[in-house]
Write an enzyme that holds these catalytic residues in place. Structure first.
Site, PDB file in Angstrom:
ATOM      1  N   ARG A 120       2.129 117.298  49.067  1.00 36.01           N
ATOM      2  CA  ARG A 120       0.745 117.268  48.606  1.00 36.01           C
ATOM      3  C   ARG A 120       0.694 117.368  47.082  1.00 36.01           C
ATOM      4  O   ARG A 120       1.508 118.050  46.462  1.00 36.01           O
ATOM      5  CB  ARG A 120       0.000 118.446  49.235  1.00 36.01           C
ATOM      6  CG  ARG A 120      -1.507 118.525  48.935  1.00 36.01           C
ATOM      7  CD  ARG A 120      -2.244 117.415  49.594  1.00 36.01           C
ATOM      8  NE  ARG A 120      -3.688 117.729  49.722  1.00 36.01           N
ATOM      9  CZ  ARG A 120      -4.629 116.806  49.771  1.00 36.01           C
ATOM     10  NH1 ARG A 120      -4.308 115.517  49.670  1.00 36.01           N
ATOM     11  NH2 ARG A 120      -5.897 117.130  49.929  1.00 36.01           N
ATOM     12  N   THR A 421      -6.614 107.174  53.797  1.00 30.34           N
ATOM     13  CA  THR A 421      -5.179 107.422  53.774  1.00 30.34           C
ATOM     14  C   THR A 421      -4.521 106.300  54.554  1.00 30.34           C
ATOM     15  O   THR A 421      -5.169 105.333  54.952  1.00 30.34           O
ATOM     16  CB  THR A 421      -4.851 108.766  54.440  1.00 30.34           C
ATOM     17  OG1 THR A 421      -5.385 108.756  55.773  1.00 30.34           O
ATOM     18  CG2 THR A 421      -5.465 109.924  53.710  1.00 30.34           C
ATOM     19  N   THR A 439      -1.386 109.275  51.069  1.00 28.90           N
ATOM     20  CA  THR A 439      -2.723 108.959  50.588  1.00 28.90           C
ATOM     21  C   THR A 439      -2.796 108.975  49.079  1.00 28.90           C
ATOM     22  O   THR A 439      -1.925 109.539  48.405  1.00 28.90           O
ATOM     23  CB  THR A 439      -3.726 109.995  51.148  1.00 28.90           C
ATOM     24  OG1 THR A 439      -5.043 109.677  50.737  1.00 28.90           O
ATOM     25  CG2 THR A 439      -3.385 111.394  50.671  1.00 28.90           C
ATOM     26  N   GLU A 441      -6.219 109.501  48.334  1.00 31.26           N
ATOM     27  CA  GLU A 441      -7.535 110.082  48.618  1.00 31.26           C
ATOM     28  C   GLU A 441      -8.587 109.006  48.844  1.00 31.26           C
ATOM     29  O   GLU A 441      -8.520 108.301  49.839  1.00 31.26           O
ATOM     30  CB  GLU A 441      -7.967 111.072  47.546  1.00 31.26           C
ATOM     31  CG  GLU A 441      -9.322 111.735  47.788  1.00 31.26           C
ATOM     32  CD  GLU A 441      -9.543 112.250  49.201  1.00 31.26           C
ATOM     33  OE1 GLU A 441     -10.700 112.332  49.619  1.00 31.26           O
ATOM     34  OE2 GLU A 441      -8.575 112.561  49.915  1.00 31.26           O
TER      35      GLU A 441
END
Length: 614
Positions: A120, A421, A439, A441
């Site tokens: 992330r 995504t 992804t 976003e």
């Protein structure tokens, strides 16, 4: 357990060397994308494939082909996943790419373990809970102002995830896995209607950034369906990474280019848009770490369902909802009644997700309690089998003290996080399996392309709550230094007595959780095969007043029946775009992708089955 994989020290002299070679490559990128447009036919997409030797399912035929090429060359499921992800960075750049991040879930056939990598994006070290608050007005920024800015860009995690996954589970180098994507970026891919429409939806944003417009607005307009689009800058960027390693992205000239783009967004001369600069630094990139986290796991109908833990809310929310639904015999219900229970369980689990889930390195997430059957049994008391609850429902109290029914906590809060995504699923001849959701976003991310590098930057930091949403209770998802925003991504692997049974995931912002949950219920409880479970009409309830539902539901008797339960349905053209792989008998693999949504997906196997399965 969370184990951090730190960036390796930069090779001595690398930055100086690559500052020259990188600049040379950017300058020698060749003609703009518009000069490389020619009529062509798109590759065929097959949404279902059954066979042996390995399987790949993605939203794109070129990406699936890249993954299969790695399997054909003796690669593992991890190799296939990285190759497919790199290809998606070319053909689906508005949903993925090296400017973003994701969550990687892996089943290791040798050890029988499911492991996860948290790739992330992270906020800059300078970030505070006021990141998206206008200092002049002391009001939160509008979403579009926040999205199209340097403020929204987090340190990308995809490349670090690929490197770590290959070091642990791959057989090929990163350079080898990037080759199909390099060729695809250089030679081009065929534009389909989904790609064109995504450009069209972002035309006002893309036009304001010359590097983005040059790539995706050839001649000043979205590329025509059936034309071939190249990305020579990205091909060169991939070559630099292949030649010199991931450090060039996090500590070398590409890092410098990313930081310069974030701190001084490169607007066109005619643009009137106000684009706020961000504070991402080279230290932020150099300090990025992939984190190994223990997967979530719940037992459901005798199966072991593994998912991604926080900062993803996918594993905890899907897991809690399954624990709630364990109390009901969905298989014995008619379709409307079963879906009513699914929607109510989803709303309850989302209420707890919104109240308690955030980055576990920054806030205390009661994950064990959220996934306990005792907590689920308390929440079951609030599920009325005959009528929908008024939404949003309040969260529960996962305090470890469970005795029958318990009152809900205060501060009910709905969720409405949009986003786009992509998800891919792979398996290999040895029985290893990957579910990987990645992804940037929003569809198109921040809209800002790094000049000369050919990739869009994410707007992942808009996944934080801009201001507190939990009333008097602490908000677990406010921005903070080096913090990872909460996500709804839900890559999922299901085992049957320790052996792989099913892997699945989907794009779609907050709808991801509902898509994965409904697909699991369709397959496990409602007797559908995997292709049918993915293709079935969808609806989703993220603890909001309205339930989003596809036309096949809203426009028919099923919709009428759900309205009769008290659900307020809002017609939504399509929800999610799942892919999955199921292990059938005798290690036969069935790969499945969306047949229609987002233009349809692509499934492939290494050795196709020669005759129908009895």
């Amino acid at each position: 357990m969370a184990v951090r994989m730190t960036r390796r020290a930069a090779v001595v002299g690398l930055i100086g060397t690559l500052a020259v070679s990188g600049a040379g490559l950017a300058g020698a990128a060749g003609p703009a994308a518009a000069d490389h447009v020619k009529p062509s036919e798109p590759p065929p997409k097959m949404p279902v494939a059954t066979g042996h030797g390995g399987a790949v399912a993605t939203v794109d035929a070129d990406a699936t082909a890249a993954g299969l090429e790695m399997l054909r060359r003796g690669g593992t499921a991890a190799d296939a996943a990285v190759a497919a992800a790199a290809a998606l960075g070319v053909t689906e750049p508005f949903s993925s790419g090296i400017g973003g991040g994701g969550f990687f879930v892996h089943y290791d056939a040798r050890t029988g373990k499911v492991e996860t990598l948290d790739g992330r994006e992270t906020a800059p070290a300078s970030a505070t809970d006021q990141l998206f608050v206008d200092p002049d007005t002391e009001e939160p920024l509008g979403f579009l102002d926040a999205r199209v800015s340097g403020l929204s860009v987090g340190t990308p995690g995809s490349l670090a995830t690929w490197e770590e996954a290959l070091e642990r589970w791959g057989r090929h180098s990163l350079a080898r896995n990037l080759r199909p994507a390099v060729e695809l970026a250089e030679d081009g891919f065929v534009v389909d209607e989904t790609f064109r429409s995504q450009v069209e939806a972002n035309i006002a944003i893309f036009a304001d950034f010359p590097a983005t417009a040059e790539l995706y607005l050839p001649g000043g307009a979205p590329p025509a369906v059936g034309t071939t689009l190249t990305n020579p800058d990205l091909a060169d960027t991939y070559r630099v990474i292949a030649r010199h390693g991931v450090d060039v992205f996090y500590e070398g000239p590409i890092a410098d280019d990313i930081v310069a783009t974030v701190q001084e967004p490169p607007l066109g001369d005619d643009a009137t848009r106000v684009v706020r600069p961000g504070d991402l630094t080279t230290d932020d990139l150099a300090g990025y770490e992939v984190v190994e986290r223990d997967p979530t796991m719940v037992e459901y109908r005798g199966l072991q369902v593994y998912g991604m833990p926080p900062p993803s809310s996918g594993g905890s929310t899907v897991g809690e909802a399954l624990n709630i639904l364990e109390s009901f015999d969905l298989a014995a219900m008619d379709e409307a009644t079963a879906l009513h229970h699914y929607l109510e369980a989803s709303a309850l689990a989302f209420a707890d997700r919104n109240r308690y889930v955030g980055d576990p390195d920054a806030v205390d997430v009661p994950l064990e309690e959220l996934l306990s059957q005792g907590f689920a049994d308390e929440r079951v008391c609030l599920l009325d089998s005959a009528a929908a609850a008024v939404k949003p429902v309040a969260p529960g109290m996962p305090d470890g003290d469970y005795a029958g029914c318990a009152p809900a906590a205060a501060d009910a809060h709905a969720v409405d996080d949009a986003g786009s995504t992509t998800h891919l699923t792979t398996a290999d001849r040895w029985g290893n399996v990957v579910a990987y959701t990645l992804t940037i976003e929003q569809t198109g991310g921040s809209g800002i392309t790094v000049p000369g590098r050919g990739f869009l930057l994410n707007n992942e930091l808009t996944d934080f709550n801009f201001v507190p949403t939990q009333g008097s209770a602490p908000d677990p998802n406010l921005p903070g230094p080096n913090k990872r925003p909460r996500s709804s991504m839900a890559p999922t692997i299901v085992l049957d007595d320790g052996e792989p049974f099913l892997a699945v995931g989907s794009p779609g912002g907050a709808t991801i959780i509902g898509t994965v949950l409904q697909t699991l219920i369709n397959r496990i409880d409602r007797g559908m095969d995997l292709p049918g479970a993915i293709a079935a009409a969808r609806l989703t309830q993220p603890n909001s007043r309205n339930t989003s539902a596809e036309p096949a539901i809203t426009d028919g008797l099923l919709g009428d029946a759900l309205v009769g339960f008290g659900h307020t349905l809002v017609r939504t053209a399509e929800i999610g775009a799942a892919t999955g792989i199921e292990v059938l008998d005798r290690k036969l693999l069935q790969a499945a992708a969306e047949p229609v949504r987002r233009g349809g997906g692509s499934a492939g196997v290494l050795i196709p089955q020669r005759w129908p399965r009895p």
